[in-house]
Design an enzyme around this catalytic site. Structure first.
Site, short mmCIF file in Angstrom:
data_model
loop_
_atom_site.label_atom_id
_atom_site.label_comp_id
_atom_site.label_asym_id
_atom_site.label_seq_id
_atom_site.Cartn_x
_atom_site.Cartn_y
_atom_site.Cartn_z
N HIS A 52 25.71 24.72 -14.91
CA HIS A 52 26.31 25.61 -13.91
C HIS A 52 27.39 26.48 -14.57
O HIS A 52 28.57 26.44 -14.19
CB HIS A 52 26.93 24.76 -12.79
N GLY B 67 26.22 32.76 -8.79
CA GLY B 67 25.00 33.40 -9.27
C GLY B 67 24.18 32.57 -10.24
O GLY B 67 23.25 33.09 -10.87
#
Length: 268
Positions: free
Chosen positions: A173, A178
């Site tokens: 992550h 996004g």
């Protein structure tokens, strides 16, 4: 799963053996696909714009009333990023940290400070028990992931290697926002680079898609569930595309470049 992957490769070889569509036909199909994947990938992340509204924004430049500007920018940014990764695939650009940041910068066009930049703060994903990597670990983890991916491509079936990269990328992550959209674009970049068609994971399959991440973590990092999901989508895309190409070829063979003659009275 091995049988499914073999079937996908048989279809891939069949498609490559057929006479390709012309540039205009390919562009039309790609444009339609781009609208659908833009809608689905954003809808998975909670964007409220419908498929029709997504098409109006991208094709007509229309602003949808009572819908946030951010959601419009997410649609435009993703479409730009999709066009970008298709161009990168055609040029066979190597997957690097820099390229990943370029893709993310297009996806997160509504956030000038964080686009294309690894996050500097810890985050917690409320819908998951998984804790993403701490900020100081992101860069070394991403470097290791890219190196590992090059090895997986040598040892594993291509789709399995791509699935594993996607699972690991989302686990790290690396961005403040996004990550999902960027990860799915990278997934498609790598599929196309290796001769496959891009896939569109539907919002209706979101629960199954997210379950793949949980399954990966609780089953000793086994990417089988995600591999199967991607392979099923790939098989569907290949079957659809093969049917289109064959139909176009049959039409060309039947009329040999002439316009078909219809009996207007009979049509009535």
């Amino acid at each position: 799963m091995k049988k499914l992957l073999r079937t996908v490769d048989v279809l891939k070889n069949e498609l490559s053996s057929l006479k390709p569509l012309n540039e205009t036909e390919i562009k039309r199909l790609r444009d339609e696909f781009a609208i659908e994947i833009t809608y689905n990938s954003n809808a998975i992340e909670g964007n409220s714009l419908t498929l029709r509204e997504t098409a109006l924004i991208l094709q007509e430049g229309i602003t949808i009333s009572q819908k946030p500007l951010r959601e419009h920018l997410d649609i435009i940014g993703f479409k730009d990023a999709f066009d970008f990764i298709m161009d990168c695939a055609e040029r066979e650009r190597e997957l690097t940290e820099g390229l990943i940041k370029e893709i993310h910068a297009l996806v997160l066009m509504n956030d000038a400070r964080n686009r294309g930049v690894f996050r500097r703060v810890p985050v917690h994903i409320i819908s998951s028990t998984h804790k993403p990597s701490q900020p100081y670990l992101i860069e070394p983890y991403m470097e290791k992931l890219i190196l590992n991916y090059s090895e997986w491509l040598k040892k594993l079936p291509t789709i399995e290697a791509i699935a594993r990269f996607h699972l690991e990328f989302e686990s790290i992550h690396p961005f403040i926002d996004g990550n999902g959209r960027t990860g799915r674009l990278i997934l498609n970049l790598e599929l196309v680079k290796h001769g496959y068609l891009p896939v569109d994971i539907k919002v209706t399959d979101a629960a199954r898609y997210y379950m793949c991440f949980d399954d990966y973590r609780v089953n000793d990092l086994n990417p089988e569930m995600m591999t199967e999901l991607i392979a099923e989508y790939e098989m569907s895309q290949l079957e659809k595309h093969i049917a289109i190409v064959k139909a176009a070829q049959e039409y060309e063979n039947e009329y040999e470049g002439e316009y078909p003659k219809y009996d207007i009275e009979e049509e009535r």
